[in-house]
Design an enzyme around this catalytic site. Structure first.
Site, PDB file in Angstrom:
ATOM      1  N   ARG A  19       2.783   4.648  -2.197  1.00 29.43           N
ATOM      2  CA  ARG A  19       2.708   3.299  -1.599  1.00 29.43           C
ATOM      3  C   ARG A  19       2.182   3.369  -0.174  1.00 29.43           C
ATOM      4  O   ARG A  19       1.466   2.456   0.269  1.00 29.43           O
ATOM      5  CB  ARG A  19       4.099   2.655  -1.618  1.00 29.43           C
ATOM      6  CG  ARG A  19       4.191   1.277  -0.988  1.00 29.43           C
ATOM      7  CD  ARG A  19       3.319   0.235  -1.676  1.00 29.43           C
ATOM      8  NE  ARG A  19       3.482   0.218  -3.116  1.00 29.43           N
ATOM      9  CZ  ARG A  19       2.816  -0.607  -3.925  1.00 29.43           C
ATOM     10  NH1 ARG A  19       1.940  -1.453  -3.438  1.00 29.43           N
ATOM     11  NH2 ARG A  19       3.020  -0.549  -5.242  1.00 29.43           N
TER      12      ARG A  19
ATOM     13  N   ASN B 248      13.269  -2.706  -4.329  1.00 27.94           N
ATOM     14  CA  ASN B 248      12.145  -1.774  -4.394  1.00 27.94           C
ATOM     15  C   ASN B 248      11.650  -1.614  -5.835  1.00 27.94           C
ATOM     16  O   ASN B 248      11.436  -0.512  -6.321  1.00 27.94           O
ATOM     17  CB  ASN B 248      12.542  -0.429  -3.783  1.00 27.94           C
ATOM     18  CG  ASN B 248      11.354   0.328  -3.241  1.00 27.94           C
ATOM     19  OD1 ASN B 248      10.736   1.133  -3.936  1.00 27.94           O
ATOM     20  ND2 ASN B 248      11.018   0.068  -1.988  1.00 27.94           N
TER      21      ASN B 248
ATOM     22  N   HIS C 100       8.933   1.267  -6.077  1.00 33.04           N
ATOM     23  CA  HIS C 100       7.793   0.687  -5.374  1.00 33.04           C
ATOM     24  C   HIS C 100       7.196   1.678  -4.387  1.00 33.04           C
ATOM     25  O   HIS C 100       5.973   1.788  -4.259  1.00 33.04           O
ATOM     26  CB  HIS C 100       8.221  -0.591  -4.648  1.00 33.04           C
ATOM     27  CG  HIS C 100       7.085  -1.448  -4.200  1.00 33.04           C
ATOM     28  ND1 HIS C 100       6.682  -1.523  -2.886  1.00 33.04           N
ATOM     29  CD2 HIS C 100       6.256  -2.260  -4.901  1.00 33.04           C
ATOM     30  CE1 HIS C 100       5.667  -2.357  -2.787  1.00 33.04           C
ATOM     31  NE2 HIS C 100       5.377  -2.812  -3.992  1.00 33.04           N
ATOM     32  N   CYS C 101       8.040   2.432  -3.707  1.00 32.15           N
ATOM     33  CA  CYS C 101       7.570   3.427  -2.735  1.00 32.15           C
ATOM     34  C   CYS C 101       6.687   4.482  -3.376  1.00 32.15           C
ATOM     35  O   CYS C 101       5.836   5.075  -2.708  1.00 32.15           O
ATOM     36  CB  CYS C 101       8.746   4.141  -2.075  1.00 32.15           C
ATOM     37  SG  CYS C 101       9.847   3.093  -1.109  1.00 32.15           S
ATOM     38  N   SER C 102       6.892   4.747  -4.658  1.00 32.53           N
ATOM     39  CA  SER C 102       6.212   5.853  -5.329  1.00 32.53           C
ATOM     40  C   SER C 102       4.996   5.413  -6.136  1.00 32.53           C
ATOM     41  O   SER C 102       4.396   6.237  -6.839  1.00 32.53           O
ATOM     42  CB  SER C 102       7.192   6.589  -6.249  1.00 32.53           C
ATOM     43  OG  SER C 102       7.624   5.747  -7.306  1.00 32.53           O
TER      44      SER C 102
END
Length: 343
Positions: free
Chosen positions: A89, A280, A331-333
């Protein structure tokens, strides 16, 4: 129709069509130590789940590409490209559209304000643009993709702590940063939330705090009832106050819906650094991927809330204990490339 940016650009909403999802294969033993094998298990699990709904490209160091392919399975394409960690992300370009052309914006990743050394990740954006022959440009400021949340209609949510911060953009005032965000991303209104300075590696990215689920509708991360106030719950309270007194780029008031966290005493593998926000989540083609933490009642409640707002999409819970313990989420990944779905 929203008022188009003078630049003719548009930052699309995540619920719009994706060509593919980019992810990154974690490589840093210095960060993950004995957990490296387990974080890779989590990343492979997320990749396989998303690949049931849209095309997934996993970026992996050339010497680790074969191992990544075995872990992720044949439905995921593994592309050799030097990476350090899983946070696609933040390292993959932020994609905007201009006159029907996708442009990848390199936001000059610097390890979240030089908190970690990421020599390869600093070049992921430009290397990916070259590898996939996507038109690119370099942003005039430093930020990460997790810093931004949009409705696709000109509204941008940002935490001050993650962008208006001397560890990213020294010497720039907030007005200058806002101008550069508008010019670069094509948004017409920026809503600033305070965030939290210095208590996590991202300085409180917005994608773990508040997310759009439709124009004019946001889900707000809220603490489990009865938990003592802390800097994170106070940041959520401040965000609620700002959002309740704001309108979006089209002049609509924002409808705020609580997305309660699980009971920390019922979370599997809980520790003090674990990120237990359901906010997330990742919206893919025909599905929404939601963290599952082990508190059955809270997990089910979060699924129901997401299903209400995405009735035509499957809500897919995924266990991410090690990712969450490492300070991130689904979401971060992940990072979506807009466009027609790839074959």
């Amino acid at each position: 129709m929203f008022d188009q940016s003078p630049t003719g650009r548009r930052l699309g909403a995540e619920w719009e069509s994706h060509n593919r999802t980019f992810m990154s294969w974690p490589a840093l033993e210095s960060v993950w130590k004995r957990d490296l094998r387990y974080i890779r298990d989590d990343i492979a699990r997320v990749a396989r789940a998303i690949a049931d709904y849209e095309y997934v490209v996993m970026l992996a160091r050339p010497d680790q590409a074969d191992a990544a392919q075995r872990a992720c399975g044949r439905q995921v394409e593994v592309v050799p490209l030097p990476v350090d960690d899983l946070w696609a992300r933040d390292t993959v370009p932020v994609f905007v559209e201009q006159q029907g052309i996708v442009i990848g914006v390199d936001f000059n990743f610097n390890g979240w304000g030089n908190k970690q050394v990421h020599d390869n990740d600093a070049y992921v954006a430009r290397n990916l643009l070259y590898q996939f022959q996507i038109r690119g440009e370099q942003a005039p400021l430093i930020a990460e993709g997790g810093s931004f949340e949009t409705d696709g209609q000109g509204t941008l949510l940002v935490t001050e702590s993650s962008v208006f911060n001397a560890n990213r953009n020294p010497g720039k005032d907030r007005d200058r940063i806002e101008f550069e965000l508008k010019q670069t991303l094509g948004v017409t209104k920026v809503i600033w939330l305070a965030g939290v300075y210095g208590e996590d590696i991202t300085d409180a990215h917005v994608d773990s705090l508040v997310r759009f689920v439709a124009p004019g509708v946001v889900l707000l991360d809220t603490a489990f009832p009865g938990m003592p106030a802390d800097s994170w719950s106070r940041a959520a309270d401040q965000a609620r106050m700002v959002l309740s007194n704001s309108t979006d780029a089209m002049g609509r008031p924002l409808r705020i819906i609580d997305l309660p966290q699980p009971d920390p005493y019922k979370v599997s593998a809980y520790d003090d650094d674990m990120v237990t926000t359901y906010a997330n989540f990742y919206i893919a083609n025909d599905a929404v991927f939601l963290p599952e933490f082990g508190d059955r009642k809270a997990d089910r409640r979060a699924r129901d809330i997401l299903q209400e707002h995405f009735p035509q999409r499957d809500i897919v819970p995924v266990r991410i204990d090690v990712i969450a313990a490492g300070g991130g989420g689904i979401h971060c990944s992940t990072h979506d490339l807009p466009g027609r779905p790839a074959d």
